[in-house]
Design an enzyme around this catalytic site. Structure first.
Site, PDB file in Angstrom:
ATOM      1  N   SER A 412       0.839  -1.196   0.000  1.00 29.99           N
ATOM      2  CA  SER A 412       0.000   0.000   0.000  1.00 29.99           C
ATOM      3  C   SER A 412       0.874   1.246   0.000  1.00 29.99           C
ATOM      4  O   SER A 412       0.370   2.355   0.082  1.00 29.99           O
ATOM      5  CB  SER A 412      -0.913   0.008   1.226  1.00 29.99           C
ATOM      6  N   HIS A 433      -2.470  -2.855  -5.602  1.00 30.82           N
ATOM      7  CA  HIS A 433      -2.909  -2.490  -4.257  1.00 30.82           C
ATOM      8  C   HIS A 433      -4.417  -2.720  -4.137  1.00 30.82           C
ATOM      9  O   HIS A 433      -5.216  -1.918  -4.612  1.00 30.82           O
ATOM     10  CB  HIS A 433      -2.535  -1.021  -3.994  1.00 30.82           C
ATOM     11  N   GLU A 445      -5.647  -0.254  -7.062  1.00 33.52           N
ATOM     12  CA  GLU A 445      -4.649   0.727  -7.516  1.00 33.52           C
ATOM     13  C   GLU A 445      -3.516  -0.059  -8.166  1.00 33.52           C
ATOM     14  O   GLU A 445      -2.930  -0.938  -7.533  1.00 33.52           O
ATOM     15  CB  GLU A 445      -4.092   1.496  -6.307  1.00 33.52           C
ATOM     16  N   ASN A 483      -3.818   6.747  -0.604  1.00 32.07           N
ATOM     17  CA  ASN A 483      -3.305   6.932   0.759  1.00 32.07           C
ATOM     18  C   ASN A 483      -2.639   8.286   0.938  1.00 32.07           C
ATOM     19  O   ASN A 483      -2.636   8.838   2.035  1.00 32.07           O
ATOM     20  CB  ASN A 483      -2.347   5.793   1.138  1.00 32.07           C
TER      21      ASN A 483
END
Ligand code: 3H9
Length: 717
Positions: A412, A433, A445, A483
């Site tokens: 991540s 991800h 992702e 993120n």
């Protein structure tokens, strides 16, 4: 004009074939073609009946979504539907494949419906902020009863042919659709002149008049599954009209009025933006369309924890055999039993039959040996975030797995290029991800490393589609897209807490804005201790925004896992209860850090958290980390619970107006003194040129217009 209708007479039957690849939407050319073909068939005295079908894999995928909000040419859909419904020869809809929205509504205007065994039908307009405006809200309840029709329209679900037969939506199923339909219409035309029309079927409407429960249940369903959305209430009002108005055409009129209100509503534009955004996201501007895509016949997963198990389920659900490796036998057993429990849960909920469970769970195998994944076409590593460990695993994978296989990391946030560098196949290394729980969350992702090849990338995008994910490409940059944005957003939520707001106030304000879960509920769910431990290990002083969280961890309040965090939790429950005992801690940390706690309005809470998202998103775009503005919206909606009806943070910024966004950013920069609110260069330049996010000029013009070059992947922001 887009699309056409092919006309052919065979055996005294006119065959009308909608031809508008790839999925035959009802574009202007199709509407005109349908109208003219019906007139032609009516005028030909040799023609005894009509079969209406579609070319390729679809019957008709609905109205042409790209026409909404623009000037529409040609015949209107309702003119065509009226012509079809009052055609003086019998019409059979030969539903050869996908029949959605206006496609099913077309079929409902025909006298008879025969569906291919593999076809499916549905009225998914609600997913676009619309309602079925071609008579669907009036005709479908007449066939299925209002309760089932409402369920279909409020969920937008696809109904397979066999179920559609049981529900009364189609009259027959066929494995030889065109021939059977021709035969059927010839026979029926010779038997009778009286052919049924759905509009005349009133028995189910009469029954529903005395049953108030139907509407109550529908309201509850909309409130639970479609919070904040405008269209569901409109759909319910249409069905109420279908039940209560005795004249069918009056019901149609009401439907038309409610449809128009949806069409003009900003949610419609936001949701259609996401429909096209999700499809655009799979196209990578510098990867040619004809790039070779590898055939993925078997997948391997490293790690049998929550992520590994969830990812394995995604492959198995898509019919791809998957082998899980773990280094610990106990872990592996536990992981496999969790997967089985998940499938059992689906069986109990009626989402899978036991046979389906056996066949899908049968695709999942496991062992402790890398040699068992040597023949996999893709292997996804899903162990915890530790770069050294990942290096070790990728070295082993490089040795054991066939050289042409793709090796992916479910990281991540770790550096994909660093992982690629220790293998002999950097072009085959990519980040995938997934979001937790991976078998449920739609976002994927895809992290593109410096050397990731076009073939690897195109294959991952194709497999993403097969796994039913919304796949979005991110450059290999810290935090990727999602993120990185989340970080700034939660930091601002924490700053608001430090300045005087309370967790439940912040959560409620953002949930009222439409987010699925407020930031403090989310932090409690993830666990406050992860960041705290990392910060302790680093030996550095915690940043301001982390100070309260760290203090709670010192008191063993880690979140849901310890029964207490920002909220308190009763044993076995995930429901958050206020934690007044934390307030002394908030006071103490605020004053230690020089803050005089103050009253903060809900408006400031929403503005500051959402502006942090928007500003970071604009930077991500200008750095080329995301290809386009809509990609960022797709990420945030599918992975972070942003309301789809606001179209994502970038669309929301456009809807507010970039001038307004900049004004607000400057205001909060003044109030907080924080650079988080220093307007992004990208926003300033777009606003100056009167452009919106996503409306930037072409790559060639970009440098000249915006004054800076962007990465080569960021062609279509
Ligand atoms: C409606 O009908 C309103 C009426 O009730 C009343 C009006 C008065 N229009 O998804 P894919 C394009 S509202 C235009 O990758 P799949 C799509 O953009 C409509 N274009 O394929 C893509 O283009 P590109 C109600 C459409 O096999 C290409 O087709 N209907 C439409 O994974 C392939 O699509 C719906 O909501 C359309 N209607 O899935 C159905 N549909 O290649 C919406 C697709 O340039 N569509 N395109 O990226 C779907 O759910 C899926 O596309 C479908 C195929 C299941 C059909």
């Amino acid at each position: 004009m887009k699309g056409t209708v092919l006309y052919e007479v065979r055996d005294d039957v006119a065959i009308l074939t909608v031809d508008n690849p790839p999925v035959n939407p009802l574009s202007d050319g199709v509407r005109n073609g349908l109208y003219e073909s019906i007139v032609k068939a009516e005028e030909d005295s040799d023609v005894k009946g009509i079969v209406l079908t579609g070319n390729g894999r679809a019957f008709i995928a609905g109205a042409d979504i790209s026409e909404f909000g623009g000037n529409v040419e040609g015949k209107s859909l309702n003119e065509v539907f009226r012509k079809l419904e009052f055609c003086d020869k019998p019409v059979v809809a030969a539903i050869n494949g996908i029949a959605l929205g206006g496609g099913l509504e077309t079929a409902l205007c025909c006298n008879y419906r025969i569906a291919d065994i593999n076809a499916f039908v549905g009225l998914p307009e609600v997913n676009l902020g619309l309602l079925p405006g071609g008579g669907g809200t009036q005709r479908l309840p007449r066939l299925t009863g209002p309760s089932e029709a409402l369920k279909m329209m409020l969920t937008g679900s696809h109904v397979p042919a066999k179920k559609a037969l049981n529900m009364g939506i189609v009259d027959q199923i066929s494995e030889n659709i065109l021939e059977d339909s021709i035969e059927f219409v010839k026979n029926i035309a010779s038997e009778t002149d009286a052919h049924p029309k759905v509009r005349d079927k009133n028995d189910k409407m009469l029954e529903a008049k005395s049953n108030d429960n139907v509407m109550v249940e529908a309201q509850a369903m909309a409130a639970k599954g479609r919070k904040g959305q405008f269209a569901p209430g409109q759909i319910i009002k249409c069905v109420e009209a279908a039940i209560n108005l005795d004249d069918f055409d009056e019901g149609l009129k009401k439907e038309g009025e409610y449809f128009l209100e949806c069409l003009m509503h900003p949610q419609r534009e936001a949701m259609i933006h996401i429909f096209f955004g999700e499809r655009a996201a799979s196209k990578i501007s510098d990867v040619p369309k004809d790039t070779k895509i590898m055939d993925i016949k078997k997948a391997g997963i490293i790690g049998s924890g929550t992520m590994g198990g969830g990812i394995a389920m995604c492959f198995a659900n898509a019919g791809i055999p998957v082998h899980i490796i773990d280094q610990d036998e106990e872990n592996l057993k536990r992981g496999i039993s969790v997967i089985e429990k998940n499938y059992d849960f689906m069986v109990n909920k009626g989402k899978l039959t036991s046979e389906q469970k056996d066949s899908v769970f049968g695709l999942v195998t496991s062992s402790l040996n890398y040699s068992d994944i040597s023949d996999c076409d893709i292997v996804i590593e899903a162990v915890y975030e530790n770069l050294e460990l990942k290096h070790e695993i990728f070295k082993a994978l490089d040795q054991h797995v066939k050289p042409e296989a793709i090796l992916a990391s479910n990281t991540s946030g770790l550096d994909i290029d660093s992982i690629a560098s220790i293998t002999s196949r950097p072009e085959k290394i990519v980040g995938t991800h997934f979001f937790s729980p991976a078998n449920i969350m739609r976002l994927l992702e895809v992290v593109r490393g410096e050397q990731t090849s076009n073939e690897t990338l195109a294959t991952i995008m194709a497999i993403g589609k097969k796994l039913k994910k919304a796949a979005v490409v991110s450059l290999n940059a810290p935090g990727f897209i999602g993120n990185r944005m989340l970080f700034g957003y939660t930091a601002q939520a924490n700053m608001l807490l430090l300045e005087g707001a309370l967790p439940h106030q912040i959560d409620q304000a953002l949930e009222s804005f439409g987010l699925n879960m407020g930031p403090f509920r989310m932090m409690d769910l993830v666990g406050l201790d992860l960041g705290w431990r990392a910060r302790k290990l680093s030996g550095k002083e915690s940043p301001l925004h982390a100070k309260i969280g760290d203090e709670l961890c010192e008191q063993n309040r880690y979140g849901q896992k310890s029964g207490a965090g920002y909220y308190n939790y009763s044993e076995g429950s995930r429901a958050p209860n206020p934690a007044p005992e934390n307030e002394a801690t908030y006071e103490k940390i605020s004053s230690e850090n020089g803050f005089t706690r103050r009253d903060i309005t809900d408006e400031e809470i929403v503005d500051r958290c959402i502006l942090a998202l928007i500003n970071e998103g604009a930077d991500i775009l200008s750095e080329g980390v995301a290809q386009r503005a809509a990609d960022i919206d797709v990420v945030y909606i599918n992975g972070y619970g942003f309301p789809i009806w606001r179209g994502g943070p970038m669309h929301h910024a456009n809807a507010l107006g970039l001038e307004v966004v900049i004004e607000k950013l400057e205001k909060y920069k003044e109030i907080t003194g924080s650079d988080v609110y220093k307007p992004s260069e990208m926003l300033l330049k777009l606003a100056k040129d009167g452009l919106k996010l996503g409306e930037a000029p072409s790559k060639e013009e970009r440098k000249e217009k915006l004054g800076f070059e962007m990465s080569s992947v960021a062609n279509n922001f």
